[in-house]
Design a protein around this motif. Structure first.
Motif, PDB file in Angstrom:
ATOM      1  N   MET A 123       0.752  -1.198  -0.064  1.00 29.48           N
ATOM      2  CA  MET A 123      -0.035  -0.036   0.026  1.00 29.48           C
ATOM      3  C   MET A 123       0.830   1.243  -0.053  1.00 29.48           C
ATOM      4  O   MET A 123       1.756   1.263   0.760  1.00 29.48           O
ATOM      5  N   LYS A 124       0.650   2.117  -0.890  1.00 26.40           N
ATOM      6  CA  LYS A 124       0.959   3.573  -0.765  1.00 26.40           C
ATOM      7  C   LYS A 124       0.743   4.317   0.400  1.00 26.40           C
ATOM      8  O   LYS A 124      -0.764   4.409   0.492  1.00 26.40           O
ATOM      9  N   LEU A 125       1.077   4.811   1.207  1.00 28.33           N
ATOM     10  CA  LEU A 125       0.629   5.615   2.367  1.00 28.33           C
ATOM     11  C   LEU A 125       0.333   6.870   2.016  1.00 28.33           C
ATOM     12  O   LEU A 125       0.946   7.407   1.141  1.00 28.33           O
ATOM     13  N   SER A 126      -0.753   7.502   2.781  1.00 27.47           N
ATOM     14  CA  SER A 126      -1.345   8.788   2.441  1.00 27.47           C
ATOM     15  C   SER A 126      -0.161   9.889   2.854  1.00 27.47           C
ATOM     16  O   SER A 126       0.895   9.435   3.411  1.00 27.47           O
ATOM     17  N   ALA A 127      -0.452  11.072   2.797  1.00 28.50           N
ATOM     18  CA  ALA A 127       0.489  12.311   2.944  1.00 28.50           C
ATOM     19  C   ALA A 127       0.600  12.085   4.482  1.00 28.50           C
ATOM     20  O   ALA A 127       1.717  12.670   5.180  1.00 28.50           O
ATOM     21  N   GLN A 128      -0.415  11.528   5.380  1.00 39.06           N
ATOM     22  CA  GLN A 128      -0.427  11.526   6.773  1.00 39.06           C
ATOM     23  C   GLN A 128      -0.025  10.284   7.166  1.00 39.06           C
ATOM     24  O   GLN A 128       0.148   9.920   8.425  1.00 39.06           O
ATOM     25  N   LYS A 129       0.893   9.431   6.220  1.00 39.68           N
ATOM     26  CA  LYS A 129       1.470   8.245   6.537  1.00 39.68           C
ATOM     27  C   LYS A 129       0.392   7.215   6.874  1.00 39.68           C
ATOM     28  O   LYS A 129       0.777   6.143   7.871  1.00 39.68           O
ATOM     29  N   SER A 130      -0.551   7.326   6.587  1.00 40.55           N
ATOM     30  CA  SER A 130      -1.672   6.320   6.977  1.00 40.55           C
ATOM     31  C   SER A 130      -2.115   5.425   5.569  1.00 40.55           C
ATOM     32  O   SER A 130      -1.724   5.706   4.518  1.00 40.55           O
ATOM     33  N   CYS A 131      -2.580   4.250   5.904  1.00 34.57           N
ATOM     34  CA  CYS A 131      -3.350   3.527   5.012  1.00 34.57           C
ATOM     35  C   CYS A 131      -4.113   4.004   4.250  1.00 34.57           C
ATOM     36  O   CYS A 131      -5.187   4.802   4.774  1.00 34.57           O
ATOM     37  N   ALA A 132      -4.241   3.943   2.658  1.00 34.38           N
ATOM     38  CA  ALA A 132      -5.170   4.513   1.973  1.00 34.38           C
ATOM     39  C   ALA A 132      -6.642   4.360   2.287  1.00 34.38           C
ATOM     40  O   ALA A 132      -7.616   4.927   1.897  1.00 34.38           O
ATOM     41  N   PHE A 133      -6.699   3.185   2.968  1.00 32.72           N
ATOM     42  CA  PHE A 133      -8.240   2.531   3.315  1.00 32.72           C
ATOM     43  C   PHE A 133      -8.892   3.266   4.489  1.00 32.72           C
ATOM     44  O   PHE A 133     -10.071   2.983   4.959  1.00 32.72           O
ATOM     45  N   MET A 134      -7.868   3.978   5.373  1.00 29.13           N
ATOM     46  CA  MET A 134      -8.253   4.473   6.512  1.00 29.13           C
ATOM     47  C   MET A 134      -9.220   5.670   6.165  1.00 29.13           C
ATOM     48  O   MET A 134      -8.749   6.573   5.456  1.00 29.13           O
ATOM     49  N   ASP A 135     -10.482   5.760   6.643  1.00 24.38           N
ATOM     50  CA  ASP A 135     -11.271   6.877   6.530  1.00 24.38           C
ATOM     51  C   ASP A 135     -11.151   8.087   7.603  1.00 24.38           C
ATOM     52  O   ASP A 135     -10.248   7.987   8.389  1.00 24.38           O
ATOM     53  N   GLU A 136     -11.827   9.131   7.400  1.00 29.29           N
ATOM     54  CA  GLU A 136     -11.963  10.166   8.138  1.00 29.29           C
ATOM     55  C   GLU A 136     -12.008   9.718   9.867  1.00 29.29           C
ATOM     56  O   GLU A 136     -11.608  10.781  10.780  1.00 29.29           O
ATOM     57  N   ASP A 137     -12.837   8.802  10.135  1.00 27.68           N
ATOM     58  CA  ASP A 137     -12.962   8.439  11.569  1.00 27.68           C
ATOM     59  C   ASP A 137     -11.937   7.363  11.984  1.00 27.68           C
ATOM     60  O   ASP A 137     -12.275   6.932  13.099  1.00 27.68           O
ATOM     61  N   LYS A 138     -11.071   7.237  11.336  1.00 29.70           N
ATOM     62  CA  LYS A 138      -9.860   6.251  11.465  1.00 29.70           C
ATOM     63  C   LYS A 138     -10.218   5.136  11.696  1.00 29.70           C
ATOM     64  O   LYS A 138     -10.151   4.196  12.531  1.00 29.70           O
ATOM     65  N   LEU A 139     -11.139   4.664  10.700  1.00 32.85           N
ATOM     66  CA  LEU A 139     -11.731   3.090  10.479  1.00 32.85           C
ATOM     67  C   LEU A 139     -11.553   2.935   9.315  1.00 32.85           C
ATOM     68  O   LEU A 139     -11.275   3.497   8.404  1.00 32.85           O
ATOM     69  N   CYS A 140     -11.353   1.564   9.084  1.00 37.25           N
ATOM     70  CA  CYS A 140     -11.070   0.848   7.935  1.00 37.25           C
ATOM     71  C   CYS A 140     -12.143   0.657   7.001  1.00 37.25           C
ATOM     72  O   CYS A 140     -13.097   0.116   7.330  1.00 37.25           O
ATOM     73  N   LYS A 141     -11.736   1.347   5.658  1.00 37.66           N
ATOM     74  CA  LYS A 141     -13.174   1.253   4.738  1.00 37.66           C
ATOM     75  C   LYS A 141     -13.613  -0.241   4.262  1.00 37.66           C
ATOM     76  O   LYS A 141     -14.660  -0.532   4.048  1.00 37.66           O
ATOM     77  N   VAL A 142     -12.413  -1.107   4.244  1.00 37.02           N
ATOM     78  CA  VAL A 142     -12.322  -2.329   3.679  1.00 37.02           C
ATOM     79  C   VAL A 142     -13.600  -3.235   4.585  1.00 37.02           C
ATOM     80  O   VAL A 142     -14.526  -4.000   4.453  1.00 37.02           O
ATOM     81  N   HIS A 143     -13.122  -2.810   6.126  1.00 33.45           N
ATOM     82  CA  HIS A 143     -13.993  -3.624   7.068  1.00 33.45           C
ATOM     83  C   HIS A 143     -15.333  -3.055   6.989  1.00 33.45           C
ATOM     84  O   HIS A 143     -16.108  -3.849   7.360  1.00 33.45           O
ATOM     85  N   LYS A 144     -15.348  -1.741   7.034  1.00 30.54           N
ATOM     86  CA  LYS A 144     -16.887  -1.198   6.940  1.00 30.54           C
ATOM     87  C   LYS A 144     -17.655  -1.575   5.812  1.00 30.54           C
ATOM     88  O   LYS A 144     -18.860  -1.751   5.969  1.00 30.54           O
ATOM     89  N   GLN A 145     -17.081  -1.623   4.508  1.00 32.03           N
ATOM     90  CA  GLN A 145     -18.020  -1.782   3.256  1.00 32.03           C
ATOM     91  C   GLN A 145     -18.080  -3.164   2.969  1.00 32.03           C
ATOM     92  O   GLN A 145     -19.067  -3.553   2.244  1.00 32.03           O
ATOM     93  N   MET A 146     -16.913  -4.139   3.253  1.00 35.42           N
ATOM     94  CA  MET A 146     -16.787  -5.480   2.730  1.00 35.42           C
ATOM     95  C   MET A 146     -16.922  -6.389   3.851  1.00 35.42           C
ATOM     96  O   MET A 146     -17.126  -7.601   3.438  1.00 35.42           O
ATOM     97  N   GLY A 147     -16.824  -6.330   4.901  1.00 30.39           N
ATOM     98  CA  GLY A 147     -16.683  -6.783   6.175  1.00 30.39           C
ATOM     99  C   GLY A 147     -15.489  -7.481   6.619  1.00 30.39           C
ATOM    100  O   GLY A 147     -14.319  -7.304   5.987  1.00 30.39           O
ATOM    101  N   PRO A 148     -15.099  -7.921   7.627  1.00 27.77           N
ATOM    102  CA  PRO A 148     -13.767  -8.455   8.386  1.00 27.77           C
ATOM    103  C   PRO A 148     -13.187  -9.720   7.506  1.00 27.77           C
ATOM    104  O   PRO A 148     -12.075  -9.664   7.345  1.00 27.77           O
ATOM    105  N   ALA A 149     -14.165 -10.340   6.933  1.00 22.99           N
ATOM    106  CA  ALA A 149     -13.542 -11.824   6.007  1.00 22.99           C
ATOM    107  C   ALA A 149     -12.736 -11.130   4.769  1.00 22.99           C
ATOM    108  O   ALA A 149     -12.017 -11.874   4.175  1.00 22.99           O
ATOM    109  N   ALA A 150     -12.964  -9.897   4.366  1.00 27.06           N
ATOM    110  CA  ALA A 150     -12.299  -9.172   3.058  1.00 27.06           C
ATOM    111  C   ALA A 150     -10.809  -8.719   3.566  1.00 27.06           C
ATOM    112  O   ALA A 150     -10.112  -8.384   2.685  1.00 27.06           O
ATOM    113  N   LEU A 151     -10.632  -8.501   4.887  1.00 29.28           N
ATOM    114  CA  LEU A 151      -9.266  -8.052   5.372  1.00 29.28           C
ATOM    115  C   LEU A 151      -8.180  -8.914   4.981  1.00 29.28           C
ATOM    116  O   LEU A 151      -8.443 -10.276   4.899  1.00 29.28           O
TER     117      LEU A 151
END
Length: 401
Positions: A71-99
């Protein structure tokens, strides 16, 4: 069918990720590697947002099946899948099995044997560290049995090693907040074990006698007296702290290094301020005074805090003989790391003026994030410590004074 014993401390059983409330996210500051299956899953996702992020932020490296993408990290050095609430978009939209496997299991780790699995958590996770230090029952071991078709494809448990491991953990527990007494007792036990093997070979009954004698010595104050009678070796202590500081100063790009540097600078301030006339003993004496006069009374009301940490290390490191080292070399490593953590705590208390469990959690989790994130970081850190002891494992005694 085979029965597999599963062992895990209480804080591991009860652990839950706190998500956006985490003080230092695992999705920030670390390289995130993805296996081939995960890369393809994200690139072909029916979730447009996930697919777009994957196309823009996953660099396909194809070094191995497990390391197919990064993964290329964002300007804030975070995973690109982390949202503004500091939660994972993959987990939120696709569920834990998709991690990815790494994201799905962190901070959980385990050591598997033929008929046993020991589960734990890595303390680079601040919430894991918080749960370990705050709960008096954190290191009580839960045991269960799982049934599977075949035994694990691992070596069987070494009963001699397991016996020594349990004895060492119980010495730490017996010593409570007096960690140095527990470590001194372990030193005595390992020396007896080494001599026993030279003279007659391993004898469980004889070792048990030695163990109970040492437990008595811890409880009746004999070990504390022996430590008090040791001569100070401030040059060794100074050299160890200085070398560790040099090592950490080169790790500024590592996750949690900023947190560790915050506390490290307090230690550097005391060393520099008190060593103007090349009197290295004064800064060591100052740290000792703070620890004994301010920290220990506070710790005495929370004896589980230090004890849990060192019991965790013995359990999770499969002590002794960690990373293929001899028992005494493993003990030197554990003692040196504890001396560093203790010094950081003492320096913080001296300069801030108060003791706060929040700071202790910060020190321990950031220390583990920098030194124990992967095999290469651990090997480099071990090498730094080895430079101080000059092949004399027993010099660890002078870190207990």
């Amino acid at each position: 069918m085979k029965e597999i014993k599963v062992v895990e401390p209480v804080f591991v059983t009860d652990f839950k990720c706190v998500g956006s409330e985490c003080r230092d996210h695992c999705c920030k500051g670390w390289d995130v590697t993805l296996d081939k299956t995960t890369v393809n899953r994200y690139l072909k996702s029916t979730q447009i947002d996930i697919r777009n992020i994957a196309s823009e932020s996953i660099v396909t490296v194809k070094k191995s099946f497990q390391k197919w993408g990064v993964m290329k990290l964002s300007a804030q050095k975070s995973c690109a899948f982390m949202d503004e609430d500091k939660l994972c978009k993959v987990h939120k939209q696709m569920g834990p099995a998709a991690l990815s496997p790494t994201c799905a299991t962190y901070p959980r780790i385990q050591q598997a044997y033929k008929f046993e699995v020991n589960k734990s958590l890595t303390l680079s996770c601040p919430e894991a560290t918080k749960q370990l230090l705050s709960r008096p029952d954190a290191m009580l071991l839960n045991q269960s049995v799982q049934i599977q078709a075949t035994a694990n494809k691992n070596v069987d448990v070494d009963n001699e090693h397991k016996l020594v491991n349990l004895m060492c953990a119980n010495m730490i527990k017996t010593a409570g907040c007096n960690a140095n007494e527990g470590l001194y007792g372990i030193t005595m036990l390992l020396l007896h074990l080494d001599q026993m093997k030279k003279d007659q070979g391993f004898n469980a009954e004889a070792l048990e006698n030695d163990y109970f004698n040492i437990i008595d010595a811890i409880q009746n104050g004999s070990v504390a007296k022996s430590i008090a009678e040791l001569n100070n070796n401030h040059p060794l202590q100074w050299s160890l702290l200085l070398r560790m500081q040099t090592y950490f100063s080169a790790k500024t790009a590592t996750r949690s290094s900023g947190m560790l540097q915050h506390y490290l600078l307090k230690l550097v301030h005391i060393q520099v301020h008190d060593a103007k006339e090349n009197d290295i003993g004064s800064s060591m004496a100052r740290l000792d005074a703070v620890w004994n006069e301010k920290v220990m009374p506070w710790m005495a009301e929370r004896p589980h805090l230090i004890s849990n940490y060192l019991q965790y290390r013995i359990y999770s490191d499969t002590f002794p003989g960690y990373e293929g080292r001899s028992p005494l070399a493993s003990l030197y490593l554990l003692t040196a790391e504890w001396f560093m953590i203790r010094s950081l705590i003492a320096a913080c208390v001296e300069l801030v003026g108060v003791i706060d469990e929040f700071d202790i959690v910060n020190i321990i989790y950031s220390f583990h994030a920098v030194t124990k994130h992967n095999n290469s970081s651990m090997a480099a850190f071990f090498e730094e410590i080895d430079q101080v002891k000059v092949n004399d494992d027993l010099s660890l005694i002078y870190l207990l004074k």
